[in-house]
Design an enzyme around this catalytic site. Sequence first.
Site: not given
Ligand SMILES: CC(C)=CCC/C(C)=C/CC/C(C)=C/COP(=O)(O)OP(=O)(O)O
Ligand SMILES: [Zn+2]
Length: 424
Positions: A230, A273, A276, A279, A281-282, A335, A342, A345
């Site tokens: 991820h 990942r 998916k 977003d 934030c990525y 996002d 927020d 983001h």
């Molecule tokens: C320093 C620190 C604390 C860093 C955090 C790093 C970080 C953002 C990790 C993400 C964890 C994660 C598996 C999210 C999936 O969310 P989801 O399933 O809602 O989103 P997706 O579908 O986009 O994977």
């Molecule tokens: Zn996000």
Amino acid sequence: MATLRCMQFDHAKERFDDEKLPTVTSDEQVKVECSVAALYNFARTTNEALKGPLLHRERHIAYLKKGLVDLPEGFTVLDASRPWLIYWAVHALELLDVRLEDDEAAKVIDFLRHCQNPSGGFGGGPGQYSHLAPTYAAVNALVIIGTKEAYQIINRDTLQDYLWSMRTAEGAFLMHEGGEIDIRGVYCAVSVARLTNICTEQLFENTPHWIMRCQSYEGGFSGTPGMEAHGGYTFCGLAALTLLHAHHLCHTPTLLKWAINRQMRFEGGFQGRTNKLVDGCYSFWQGGLFPVIHSILTQESNAESLSNERWMFQQEALQEYLLLCCQHPRGGLIDKPGKPPDFYHTCYTLSGMSVAQHFTTKDIHKKYIVGKPANELTLSHPFYNVGVEAAVAATEYFCSLPVPQVIAKHLAKMEKEKESSGQS
Ligand SMILES: CC(C)=CCC/C(C)=C/CC/C(C)=C/COP(=O)(O)OP(=O)(O)O
Ligand SMILES: [Zn+2]
């Protein structure tokens, strides 16, 4: 770019229409592509097509400043993440080239002082147990404020003691006492230790090897060994490895292939990942990998084949996604279309936009600002995600102080663990 995207969209739609069995995932993907296509088409018909998209800087500043002063009611669930809210806001403001006023900074410093615990580290609010995530956020926020008063809030002796108490025998870190072990804990520990100059060899002994157990068959990193790669975890793993000078352990070609393929070919933003949705934030968690990968590859033997001009992702496409699809009309960033703004983001979309705007190495700085030149953001440090100037000033300050002495009780515990695992 937008015209090209519309053609690609028709193509994508046909691709999905042709599929015999749509899935929840492919249906969701089509919906997102439709909402993004509508915004790209709309942008082509407006002024923005001629002049380029505009970053609504003033609206974002107002949104962040207001939230920093009075936390909206809907944010009460984040009561255990107050240092995070502060870090996200002050870093986003820093990227927008806004420093806190003296009275605002004084309030933040005072608040964070109350989040620090006598036994070391920071909790999510005053009187809350220490946790590595708010500890990272608090240290970063204080470093961004960047005054001596802010730096001196951090008790480096107890912070080092706290990091020791979170360390496991394998060199990983618990997020908090009795809490989960994952790669975020490792990154938070390494980042604060490096920034405040409390790092010792023993504190991170074997940590790089634990991190490497998280690089998955896909090339990205997972939260714990054997799980799914991820973007958030990959940034944590790669930045921590690099800060520990152990990046040579990383299998960079597979990481690069994985990271490149996370940029969505229609939307231009990144997914976290495989399979998916995009977003905003990525933009940082994935986009922020490229400067680190670039610096690793620069140190390898075939460095001459590396570009001296660009990161290895489509920098303009990411900026278009952020400018056209991720700006909330009332301020703050999001996002994806339809989501509310927020601080999280807003911070990470702007952090990713800054990476996409600036190609910087030791000797080169090239800018790729999509839209108006006034859209330019300040530079962020690739490992800590605080402004480069703030990181340099903090490093200079803390490196003038001695590294706290390793506490004997932790070393004795470590020796005992080694004995029982037959290592010594
Ligand atoms: C320093 C620190 C604390 C860093 C955090 C790093 C970080 C953002 C990790 C993400 C964890 C994660 C598996 C999210 C999936 O969310 P989801 O399933 O809602 O989103 P997706 O579908 O986009 O994977
Ligand atoms: Zn996000």
